[in-house]
Design an enzyme around this catalytic site. Structure first.
Site, short mmCIF file in Angstrom:
data_model
loop_
_atom_site.label_atom_id
_atom_site.label_comp_id
_atom_site.label_asym_id
_atom_site.label_seq_id
_atom_site.Cartn_x
_atom_site.Cartn_y
_atom_site.Cartn_z
N GLY A 44 0.65 -0.93 0.19
CA GLY A 44 -0.06 -0.07 -0.23
C GLY A 44 0.67 1.18 0.20
CB CYS A 45 3.99 1.94 2.45
SG CYS A 45 2.66 2.42 3.43
CB THR A 46 5.11 0.28 -3.24
OG1 THR A 46 5.96 -0.16 -2.18
CG2 THR A 46 5.82 0.85 -4.15
#
EC number: 1.11.1.24
Length: 158
Positions: A44-46
């Site tokens: 998700g952060c990527t």
């Protein structure tokens, strides 16, 4: 003390990628998007970071700087930035000073276990250093577009 809408955001300095430090007050005169993400190099952060990366030219056109923040160490942040070709600084907030300022450390559940972690959140600071918008409990899909629209609208209104 934490941030609140319409109020000046207290100044802070944090360790940033590129062997630098970032001090919020040095960005005055520009709008600032600060987005908090739970952990570098996770799916998700990527995706979220990539969405901001891919819209950087549009944010630049709206006089808006992008800054990502997590509790990861600076080496993890450097690796994440290099691997994903992020074109904006990432801050290492291991002592959670910036996270606490923006009140993004929340009790979370993962596999039935509770732990304290970063609630995915984004903040838009105006060119005078006041908090203009905040998004808490962010869902990644479409989020960078929403933040960009807000930054463009704020910039146009100046």
């Amino acid at each position: 003390m934490s941030v609140s809408l319409g109020q000046p955001v207290p100044d802070f300095t944090a360790t940033a990628t590129g062997d630098t430090t970032l001090t919020l007050s040095e960005l005055r005169g520009q709008q600032v998007v600060i987005y908090f993400y739970p952990k570098a190099s996770t799916p998700g952060c990527t995706t979220e970071g990539g969405d901001f990366r891919d819209r950087k030219a549009a944010f630049d056109a709206a006089n808006t700087v992008i800054v990502g923040v997590s509790r990861d160490g600076i080496r993890a942040q450097e690796n994440f930035k290099a691997k994903q070709d992020f074109n904006f600084p990432l801050l290492s907030d291991k002592d959670e000073a910036v996270c606490k300022l923006f009140d993004v450390i929340k009790l979370k559940k993962l596999y039935g276990k509770e732990h304290l972690g970063i609630e995915r959140s984004t903040f838009l600071i105006d060119a005078d250093g006041k908090l203009a918008r905040e998004w808490r409990g962010v869902k990644v899909k479409g989020h960078a577009d929403e933040v960009l629209e807000a930054a463009q609208a704020l910039h146009a209104g100046q």
